[in-house]
Design a protein around this motif. Sequence first.
Motif, mmCIF file in Angstrom:
data_model
loop_
_atom_site.group_PDB
_atom_site.id
_atom_site.type_symbol
_atom_site.label_atom_id
_atom_site.label_comp_id
_atom_site.label_asym_id
_atom_site.label_seq_id
_atom_site.Cartn_x
_atom_site.Cartn_y
_atom_site.Cartn_z
ATOM 1 N N PRO A 1 2.991 -1.908 -18.168
ATOM 2 C CA PRO A 1 3.939 -0.886 -18.609
ATOM 3 C C PRO A 1 3.930 0.302 -17.655
ATOM 4 O O PRO A 1 2.944 0.575 -16.983
ATOM 5 C CB PRO A 1 3.388 -0.488 -19.987
ATOM 6 N N GLY A 2 5.060 1.019 -17.603
ATOM 7 C CA GLY A 2 5.141 2.173 -16.704
ATOM 8 C C GLY A 2 5.249 1.702 -15.268
ATOM 9 O O GLY A 2 6.195 1.016 -14.886
ATOM 10 N N ILE A 3 4.281 2.041 -14.456
ATOM 11 C CA ILE A 3 4.219 1.556 -13.083
ATOM 12 C C ILE A 3 3.657 0.135 -13.109
ATOM 13 O O ILE A 3 2.541 -0.083 -13.579
ATOM 14 C CB ILE A 3 3.325 2.461 -12.215
ATOM 15 N N ASP A 4 4.412 -0.829 -12.593
ATOM 16 C CA ASP A 4 3.924 -2.206 -12.628
ATOM 17 C C ASP A 4 2.913 -2.459 -11.513
ATOM 18 O O ASP A 4 2.615 -1.569 -10.711
ATOM 19 C CB ASP A 4 5.080 -3.204 -12.572
ATOM 20 N N GLY A 5 2.381 -3.676 -11.481
ATOM 21 C CA GLY A 5 1.344 -3.986 -10.506
ATOM 22 C C GLY A 5 1.798 -3.841 -9.072
ATOM 23 O O GLY A 5 1.031 -3.411 -8.202
ATOM 24 N N LEU A 6 3.065 -4.190 -8.785
ATOM 25 C CA LEU A 6 3.575 -4.033 -7.429
ATOM 26 C C LEU A 6 3.593 -2.569 -7.021
ATOM 27 O O LEU A 6 3.276 -2.224 -5.878
ATOM 28 C CB LEU A 6 4.976 -4.631 -7.313
ATOM 29 N N GLY A 7 3.959 -1.701 -7.959
ATOM 30 C CA GLY A 7 3.953 -0.269 -7.668
ATOM 31 C C GLY A 7 2.550 0.245 -7.401
ATOM 32 O O GLY A 7 2.334 1.073 -6.503
ATOM 33 N N VAL A 8 1.591 -0.233 -8.183
ATOM 34 C CA VAL A 8 0.189 0.147 -7.952
ATOM 35 C C VAL A 8 -0.257 -0.290 -6.566
ATOM 36 O O VAL A 8 -0.889 0.465 -5.822
ATOM 37 C CB VAL A 8 -0.721 -0.473 -9.035
ATOM 38 N N LEU A 9 0.071 -1.521 -6.209
ATOM 39 C CA LEU A 9 -0.302 -2.047 -4.898
ATOM 40 C C LEU A 9 0.298 -1.209 -3.773
ATOM 41 O O LEU A 9 -0.393 -0.822 -2.827
ATOM 42 C CB LEU A 9 0.183 -3.486 -4.767
ATOM 43 N N ARG A 10 1.595 -0.955 -3.860
ATOM 44 C CA ARG A 10 2.267 -0.227 -2.775
ATOM 45 C C ARG A 10 1.695 1.170 -2.605
ATOM 46 O O ARG A 10 1.466 1.628 -1.473
ATOM 47 C CB ARG A 10 3.773 -0.167 -3.055
ATOM 48 N N GLN A 11 1.453 1.859 -3.703
ATOM 49 C CA GLN A 11 0.913 3.219 -3.586
ATOM 50 C C GLN A 11 -0.521 3.204 -3.073
ATOM 51 O O GLN A 11 -0.926 4.083 -2.310
ATOM 52 C CB GLN A 11 0.989 3.919 -4.940
ATOM 53 N N THR A 12 -1.289 2.206 -3.482
ATOM 54 C CA THR A 12 -2.672 2.100 -3.020
ATOM 55 C C THR A 12 -2.727 1.838 -1.518
ATOM 56 O O THR A 12 -3.483 2.484 -0.780
ATOM 57 C CB THR A 12 -3.401 0.968 -3.776
ATOM 58 N N ARG A 13 -1.914 0.899 -1.046
ATOM 59 C CA ARG A 13 -1.903 0.590 0.383
ATOM 60 C C ARG A 13 -1.304 1.733 1.193
ATOM 61 O O ARG A 13 -1.724 1.983 2.328
ATOM 62 C CB ARG A 13 -1.119 -0.696 0.646
ATOM 63 N N ALA A 14 -0.343 2.442 0.626
ATOM 64 C CA ALA A 14 0.311 3.535 1.357
ATOM 65 C C ALA A 14 -0.666 4.644 1.705
ATOM 66 O O ALA A 14 -0.498 5.341 2.712
ATOM 67 C CB ALA A 14 1.479 4.095 0.552
ATOM 68 N N ARG A 15 -1.692 4.814 0.884
ATOM 69 C CA ARG A 15 -2.666 5.861 1.204
ATOM 70 C C ARG A 15 -3.859 5.312 1.997
ATOM 71 O O ARG A 15 -4.871 5.997 2.160
ATOM 72 C CB ARG A 15 -3.127 6.573 -0.052
ATOM 73 N N GLY A 16 -3.734 4.076 2.474
ATOM 74 C CA GLY A 16 -4.734 3.523 3.381
ATOM 75 C C GLY A 16 -5.916 2.854 2.721
ATOM 76 O O GLY A 16 -6.887 2.513 3.397
ATOM 77 N N ASP A 17 -5.863 2.621 1.415
ATOM 78 C CA ASP A 17 -6.960 1.970 0.703
ATOM 79 C C ASP A 17 -6.839 0.461 0.859
ATOM 80 O O ASP A 17 -5.850 -0.146 0.427
ATOM 81 C CB ASP A 17 -6.925 2.345 -0.778
ATOM 82 N N LEU A 18 -7.841 -0.168 1.484
ATOM 83 C CA LEU A 18 -7.807 -1.608 1.746
ATOM 84 C C LEU A 18 -8.674 -2.403 0.772
ATOM 85 O O LEU A 18 -9.091 -3.522 1.070
ATOM 86 C CB LEU A 18 -8.262 -1.889 3.178
#
Length: 231
Positions: free
Chosen positions: A60-77
């Motif tokens: 719900p809210g931000i889906d898993g793809l959104g979580v992934l994109r934001q996590t990778r965008a800030r350089g978290d591998l």
Amino acid sequence: MTEPAPRILIVEDEPAIRHGLVELFRSQGYALEVAEDGHAALARLACAEFDLVVLDIMLPGIDGLGVLRQTRARGDLVPVLVLTARGSEADIVAGLDAGADDYVTKPFGIRELLARARGLLRRARPAPASQSFRVGDAAVDLARLNITWSGGQVELTAREGLILDFLRTRPGVGVTREELLTQVWGYHDGTVRTRTVDVHILQLRGKLRQIPGGDDWIGTVRGRGYRWDAR
């Protein structure tokens, strides 16, 4: 001194599945934290480091793809294992392109899930070597995870960078899917059966196709696997 237990963040909104995952991983000695939606997952990832994220796509809210994109965008591998009820290849590719390292389709077996998790934990925070090389007009930067040429640029995921690095150090040699699973994903469990190699290669080839001559970088070895053919 004993090493601290690997830390796993479980992101799942369905209570029964979430409880089952917690009990399963806790029984294996892992340290766990839980998030019930995308906003909570991003909050936990922003303030703590994890060795693995087990992430449901349908949140719900931000889906898993959104979580992934934001996590990778800030350089978290941090390695991410996606759980999805969607079976189509397009949905799976979307998850991998967003930065997932592997996927498991619901319903999944306990042994399979644990084997995938152990493999990704062996390759904790994958990062391609800090090096660059050229193929024709294209400059491949494995540190910045991009390929640039006179006509443009494509971004790579961390796993795609590892695949490129592994293949290019074996020019002309056929590499099996099993070798890639062992050396790039860290899967040493022979019971693991996954199409993640083929799906990653498919996605990577789609990016290379944008580069002049990029169609010829990765060849297919019939009955074996893949080969680095770029000059």
